[in-house]
Design an enzyme around this catalytic site. Structure first.
Site, PDB file in Angstrom:
ATOM      1  N   ASP A 329      46.106  44.643  44.660  1.00 48.55           N
ATOM      2  CA  ASP A 329      45.953  44.424  43.218  1.00 48.55           C
ATOM      3  C   ASP A 329      45.693  45.764  42.523  1.00 48.55           C
ATOM      4  O   ASP A 329      44.651  46.390  42.731  1.00 48.55           O
ATOM      5  CB  ASP A 329      44.786  43.470  42.967  1.00 48.55           C
ATOM      6  CG  ASP A 329      44.701  43.005  41.526  1.00 48.55           C
ATOM      7  OD1 ASP A 329      45.152  43.753  40.631  1.00 48.55           O
ATOM      8  OD2 ASP A 329      44.190  41.905  41.279  1.00 48.55           O
ATOM      9  N   HIS A 360      48.768  41.728  40.788  1.00 50.69           N
ATOM     10  CA  HIS A 360      47.791  41.100  39.900  1.00 50.69           C
ATOM     11  C   HIS A 360      48.432  39.892  39.241  1.00 50.69           C
ATOM     12  O   HIS A 360      49.316  40.030  38.385  1.00 50.69           O
ATOM     13  CB  HIS A 360      47.321  42.098  38.839  1.00 50.69           C
ATOM     14  CG  HIS A 360      46.154  41.621  38.041  1.00 50.69           C
ATOM     15  ND1 HIS A 360      44.865  41.583  38.536  1.00 50.69           N
ATOM     16  CD2 HIS A 360      46.080  41.148  36.775  1.00 50.69           C
ATOM     17  CE1 HIS A 360      44.048  41.127  37.608  1.00 50.69           C
ATOM     18  NE2 HIS A 360      44.760  40.851  36.534  1.00 50.69           N
TER      19      HIS A 360
END
Length: 464
Positions: A329, A360
């Site tokens: 992420d 993400h």
């Protein structure tokens, strides 16, 4: 100028080629250290519910991320695509503006199929309600729109919560909602329970919106009225995240978007906050400080996060909460520093589904499988005869988690009542009546300090 162009080319090559090289190794089943790689892990405290989830949630053990040299293999490009690329959704929204106790307005966007003629759902409907909390900047992403579509197809009533001034919601007070202040969300939940009293309530948050959901669950505890919740790509250590910030291109985009949304209220906000300081902010921390840390000398950055840190009351959470995160992420940051593994290993209510890749709120896969089971089984009527759409892996995990937790607690209640009847404690009609009640209706309702009809002026509420 030539040096800048060369630097841009180098950055582009690093963003695109380096993830592809790592995933080329992963295609062979090895990670960069030569060890066997796992695409997804469930991290939690051992419990009967955890074992039940592993048996009944197939997506928890089957995740095939995009590999090779495609752009979706890059965590950065995948995340930017999900956040900013437009999505043509077949879902339409019906908006309710809710007037709060201080005359502020928040909005609930109820998702309905485009082919549906009725614009309102009956208050007698027993369909489960899915409350969706977007990121803290009010951006409605592809992830939120696709989740609404998947929820509708599986028999849910999705409702997107919009904070004050977000997503076209009028700002009627000079007060904005602080990062982890759940007071507005609490009143919105009361309204949902008033409007749909027969259906269970589930909640899903996205990105930084998870801070609001976790704050609400912690403050309300067993009186949250929520059956189960999921956080998609949450940011846990929010104060450190604001202080460290994103890499400068992503931070610049976020700041520009937030300033653009606030610029329409520049005049009225200038009466209570330093507008010049606000719109000249060059970091996420300075902008947040300009908005909320100015009212009095004692209102400092540290005291602000004492009131707004999402995990401040985490021990009071009383429902199952699934957190879906990716190790790559680019928004949250380094996994070992930003994910509180000790929370998931010691608290039986928290579950972490950690994928090796996914970016993400992305979680793109090589092939999306069709998923057509609802909260309690197949729901062909909910889709209105539409062909089943492909559902991304993270949304399958969300729906499977809700179905499994509901079935687990229903089975536990049946077993408990059977044991009571065998001991002669649960007699006759009372046992039968209790057996048919949902788990959520057995909880003690939260005490409201205001009269419900005084909070919500139905005649003056705005709708569109």
């Amino acid at each position: 100028m030539l040096e800048c162009l060369a630097a841009l080319c180098v950055v582009t090559l690093v963003v695109v080629i380096w993830p592809g090289a790592k995933l080329f190794i992963a295609r062979k089943g090895l990670n960069a250290t030569g060890e066997k790689s796992r695409s997804v892990d469930l991290i939690c405290k051992p419990s009967a519910l955890a074992n039940y989830l592993l048996r009944h949630c197939g997506s928890f053990s089957h995740f095939q991320p995009c590999v090779g040299w495609r752009w979706r293999s890059s965590a950065v490009l995948q995340s930017l695509y999900e956040a900013w690329w437009p999505h043509h959704s077949p879902v339409q929204f019906v908006r309710d503006h809710l007037q709060l106790s201080d005359d502020g307005l928040v909005a609930l966007d109820w998702a309905v199929p485009a082919h549906q003629r009725r614009r309102r759902t009956s208050s007698h409907s027993t369909s489960p309600v899915l409350l969706i909390i977007p990121n803290s900047y009010g951006k409605i992403t592809r992830n939120v729109q696709e989740l609404c579509d998947a929820a509708l197809a599986n028999g849910y009533l999705p409702a997107v919560f919009n904070r004050r001034s977000h997503n076209g919601t009028p700002l009627t007070t000079v007060k904005l909602q602080q990062f982890g202040d759940p007071s507005d969300l609490r009143e919105a939940v009361r309204y949902i329970r008033y409007r749909q009293p027969a259906g269970k309530l589930y909640a899903v948050s996205e990105s930084t919106g998870s801070g609001l959901l976790l704050s609400y669950l912690g403050e309300c505890g067993s009186s949250s009225d929520v059956t189960a919740a999921v956080c998609l790509s949450p940011v846990f250590r929010c104060q450190s995240w604001f202080e460290g910030g994103l890499c400068w291109p992503l931070q610049w985009v976020v700041l520009l978007y937030q300033k653009t949304c606030l610029s329409r209220y520049r005049t009225v906000l200038g009466e209570t906050i330093p507008a010049e300081r606000l719109f000249s902010s060059c970091s996420m921390r300075s902008l947040e400080e300009a908005l909320f840390c100015h009212s009095c000398p004692s209102s400092t950055w540290e005291s602000y996060w004492e009131r707004n840190e999402p995990l401040r009351d985490v021990d009071e959470v009383a429902i199952p909460v699934l957190n879906i995160c990716a190790q790559d992420d680019p928004i949250r940051g380094e996994t070992q520093l930003t994910v509180p593994f000790e929370l998931f290993e010691t608290n039986p209510h928290f579950f972490l589904l950690l994928t090796e890749r996914g970016g993400h709120c992305g979680f793109s896969t090589d092939s999306e499988r069709h998923f057509a089971t609802g909260a309690s089984g197949p729901a062909p009527a909910a889709s209105g005869g539409r062909p089943h759409r492909q559902v991304r892996w993270s949304h399958r995990a969300v729906l499977e988690f809700f179905r499994a937790t509901t079935d687990f607690f229903a089975a536990e209640e049946r077993a408990k009542q059977l044991a009571l009847r065998r001991r002669g404690l649960g007699g006759g009609g009372g046992g039968r009546a209790f057996r048919h009640r949902s788990v959520s209706t057995c909880k003690r309702l939260p005490v409201c300090s205001h009269n419900i009809h005084a909070i919500y002026s139905w005649q003056r509420s705005y709708t569109r």
